[in-house]
Design a protein around this motif. Structure first.
Motif, PDB file in Angstrom:
ATOM      1  N   TRP A 220       0.828  -1.210   0.000  1.00 41.40           N
ATOM      2  CA  TRP A 220       0.000   0.000   0.000  1.00 41.40           C
ATOM      3  C   TRP A 220       0.861   1.259   0.000  1.00 41.40           C
ATOM      4  CZ3 TRP A 220      -0.129   3.646   4.012  1.00 41.40           C
ATOM      5  CH2 TRP A 220      -1.065   4.670   3.844  1.00 41.40           C
ATOM      6  N   LYS A 224       1.377   3.792  -3.340  1.00 41.34           N
ATOM      7  CA  LYS A 224       0.960   5.193  -3.422  1.00 41.34           C
ATOM      8  C   LYS A 224       2.095   6.069  -3.959  1.00 41.34           C
ATOM      9  CE  LYS A 224      -1.810   7.043  -0.469  1.00 41.34           C
ATOM     10  NZ  LYS A 224      -3.066   7.032  -1.221  1.00 41.34           N
ATOM     11  N   ILE A 326      -5.797   2.449   7.994  1.00 45.15           N
ATOM     12  CA  ILE A 326      -5.387   3.358   6.916  1.00 45.15           C
ATOM     13  C   ILE A 326      -6.433   4.442   6.711  1.00 45.15           C
ATOM     14  CG2 ILE A 326      -5.022   3.515   4.429  1.00 45.15           C
ATOM     15  CD1 ILE A 326      -3.641   0.799   4.563  1.00 45.15           C
ATOM     16  N   LYS A 327      -7.700   4.036   6.689  1.00 40.99           N
ATOM     17  CA  LYS A 327      -8.767   5.011   6.465  1.00 40.99           C
ATOM     18  C   LYS A 327      -8.826   6.024   7.605  1.00 40.99           C
ATOM     19  CE  LYS A 327     -13.712   5.336   5.457  1.00 40.99           C
ATOM     20  NZ  LYS A 327     -14.969   4.566   5.252  1.00 40.99           N
ATOM     21  N   SER A 330      -5.596   8.261   7.557  1.00 46.11           N
ATOM     22  CA  SER A 330      -5.586   9.221   6.449  1.00 46.11           C
ATOM     23  C   SER A 330      -6.430  10.447   6.780  1.00 46.11           C
ATOM     24  CB  SER A 330      -6.110   8.548   5.174  1.00 46.11           C
ATOM     25  OG  SER A 330      -5.278   7.467   4.810  1.00 46.11           O
ATOM     26  N   LEU A 333      -4.561  12.455   9.482  1.00 48.44           N
ATOM     27  CA  LEU A 333      -3.260  12.960   9.040  1.00 48.44           C
ATOM     28  C   LEU A 333      -3.329  14.405   8.576  1.00 48.44           C
ATOM     29  CD1 LEU A 333      -0.350  11.878   8.676  1.00 48.44           C
ATOM     30  CD2 LEU A 333      -0.949  11.339   6.316  1.00 48.44           C
ATOM     31  N   ARG A 334      -4.496  14.835   8.193  1.00 48.50           N
ATOM     32  CA  ARG A 334      -4.627  16.199   7.691  1.00 48.50           C
ATOM     33  C   ARG A 334      -4.390  17.231   8.790  1.00 48.50           C
ATOM     34  NH1 ARG A 334      -9.641  13.865   5.809  1.00 48.50           N
ATOM     35  NH2 ARG A 334      -9.400  13.000   3.716  1.00 48.50           N
ATOM     36  N   LEU A 370       2.538   6.205   7.871  1.00 48.48           N
ATOM     37  CA  LEU A 370       2.109   7.609   7.957  1.00 48.48           C
ATOM     38  C   LEU A 370       2.962   8.496   7.058  1.00 48.48           C
ATOM     39  CD1 LEU A 370       1.490   7.964  11.804  1.00 48.48           C
ATOM     40  CD2 LEU A 370      -0.244   7.959  10.005  1.00 48.48           C
ATOM     41  N   GLN A 373       2.011   8.026   3.411  1.00 44.39           N
ATOM     42  CA  GLN A 373       0.763   8.720   3.115  1.00 44.39           C
ATOM     43  C   GLN A 373       0.985  10.225   3.021  1.00 44.39           C
ATOM     44  OE1 GLN A 373      -2.099   7.813   2.212  1.00 44.39           O
ATOM     45  NE2 GLN A 373      -3.399   9.608   2.561  1.00 44.39           N
ATOM     46  N   ALA A 374       1.765  10.782   3.958  1.00 43.13           N
ATOM     47  CA  ALA A 374       2.019  12.221   3.948  1.00 43.13           C
ATOM     48  C   ALA A 374       2.810  12.627   2.706  1.00 43.13           C
ATOM     49  CB  ALA A 374       2.776  12.626   5.208  1.00 43.13           C
ATOM     50  N   SER A 376       2.940  11.025  -0.149  1.00 42.57           N
ATOM     51  CA  SER A 376       2.075  10.878  -1.327  1.00 42.57           C
ATOM     52  C   SER A 376       1.153  12.089  -1.475  1.00 42.57           C
ATOM     53  CB  SER A 376       1.255   9.595  -1.203  1.00 42.57           C
ATOM     54  OG  SER A 376       0.343   9.477  -2.261  1.00 42.57           O
ATOM     55  N   SER A 377       0.601  12.560  -0.364  1.00 43.50           N
ATOM     56  CA  SER A 377      -0.268  13.749  -0.417  1.00 43.50           C
ATOM     57  C   SER A 377       0.515  14.985  -0.850  1.00 43.50           C
ATOM     58  CB  SER A 377      -0.904  13.988   0.955  1.00 43.50           C
ATOM     59  OG  SER A 377      -1.687  12.886   1.352  1.00 43.50           O
TER      60      SER A 377
END
Length: 392
Positions: A220, A224, A326-327, A330, A333-334, A370, A373-374, A376-377
């Motif tokens: 995962w 990403k 993950i959901k 995510s 994380l914002r 984390l 994900q960060a 990737s964003s």
């Protein structure tokens, strides 16, 4: 509320993964052994002693243990006048193949090993080393207490016994990559034969279950990053940097994996023209699984199956919790990445202390996910900004 749910999910995920890894580690013994059923041609202690002497004269002796499982026996503590029923294993050879570091010398006819629960029932304590018990008129001294089995006693046969040793556990020599052919050579060397059961499959199943969730997390997270890198392909420099970052993240993750992925040598055909190799390999594995499922389990096999099952359940539970984590992560994380990273590290520490399991992957997994994900964003924002500027 969101952070509470994330905290609970993180804790449950880490606990399930740690327990699965611990159970897989407990099965290390079975990864280096074969099990042969000699029911049709059982051996006596005299034959077993001759095999041990002959094997010690070999250049590369193979450790082995001949044993049999008897019906429940009554054992007695003569001092406290306590009795208990226990399954009895008669063992001769390298008992570490069944019991790990708790061993019984094959020449020790006055010693025995007992399970932890049995020690508590007979002596009121698990510290039973040096205590005496009575079994079939024999007075035996406890040489060690077994953690991985329940309700059993193991003892060496007397030289005059006509006990039938109908099971053979065979290990690998030190620093050796023994194969099934080497195991068969051992059988031929001593003129014995029996049905083989590959108990290493218990260990393989436990390891696969233990690393299922980390592998899904790796797929995962790196997926990403590679996805964003592919979308930035029209920008050579950012795309190359993104690909390198994703590759580095994957390399770091695999470095911390408890069982580094590698291609088993047993899956490599002996020659390129062996077109039936995979078909024979599949048929052999299917037959071994059938034997493990359908044959009656001995006490050691029951213990291996129980530990393997626990590892499988915990590993699958961790894998099922991963999408929910993950959901939730995510969405959280914002707000603040730094506090989430610190919270994951503290939680990993608490779980490691509580379960007394210090696996490196536990410290890395959640922070690594984390950060992926960060990052990737962040790359997505860069791509959208570049596209907006291009459009203008």
């Amino acid at each position: 509320m969101r952070y509470l749910v994330l905290f609970l999910l993180s804790g449950a995920l880490l606990i399930c993964m740690a327990k699965a890894l611990a159970d897989a580690d407990r099965l290390d013994i079975s990864s280096t052994a074969w099990l042969f059923d000699l029911t049709d041609t059982p051996l006596n202690p005299q034959k077993a002693a001759g095999m041990l002497a002959q094997e010690q004269s070999e250049a590369h002796p193979m450790p082995f243990l001949l044993w049999s499982q008897l019906l429940e026996k009554q054992i007695r503590n003569p001092v406290l006048n306590r009795s208990a029923a226990a399954g009895c294993l008669i063992v001769y050879g390298d008992s570490s193949l069944l019991f790990g570091q708790t061993v019984l010398d094959p020449s020790d006819q006055k010693g025995c090993l007992i399970s932890k629960d049995l020690a508590y029932r007979l002596f009121g304590s698990v510290n039973a080393d040096g205590m005496e018990i009575e079994l079939d008129g024999r007075t035996l001294t406890v040489r060690g207490v077994l953690d991985q089995y329940d309700g059993i006693i193991a003892a060496a046969p007397l030289p005059s016994d006509q006990a039938e040793l109908n099971m053979l556990t065979l290990g690998r020599p030190d620093d050796s990559q023994s194969t099934d052919k080497d195991a068969q050579s051992f059988m031929d060397r001593h003129g014995i034969y029996g049905t083989s059961r590959r108990i290493s499959l218990y260990h393989t199943a436990a390891r696969l279950a233990a690393v299922l969730m980390p592998l899904l997390a790796a797929a995962w997270g790196c997926g990403k990053l590679f996805k964003q890198a592919f979308r930035l392909r029209h920008l050579p420099v950012p795309a190359a940097g993104c690909f390198l970052t994703a590759a580095a993240a994957l390399a770091v993750f695999l470095w911390f994996m408890p069982y580094p992925p590698r291609f088993p040598a047993s899956l490599i055909p002996g020659s390129w023209s062996d077109f039936t190799f995979w078909q024979n390999k599949f048929s052999d594995t299917a037959e071994q699984i059938r034997l493990l499922v359908q044959t009656e389990k001995t006490v050691p096999e029951q213990a291996l199956l129980a530990v393997s099952w626990n590892a499988a359940v915990n590993g699958v539970m961790a894998a099922l919790l991963l999408p929910l984590w993950i959901k939730t992560a995510s969405a959280a994380l914002r707000d603040n990445l730094f506090y989430l990273l610190c919270g994951c590290m503290v939680l990993s520490f608490l779980v490691a202390v509580w379960l007394q399991n210090d696996y490196r992957i536990m410290w890395l997994l959640l922070p690594w996910a984390l950060l992926c994900q960060a990052l990737s964003s962040y790359l997505k924002q860069i791509r959208l900004t570049v596209l907006n500027c291009t459009d203008k």
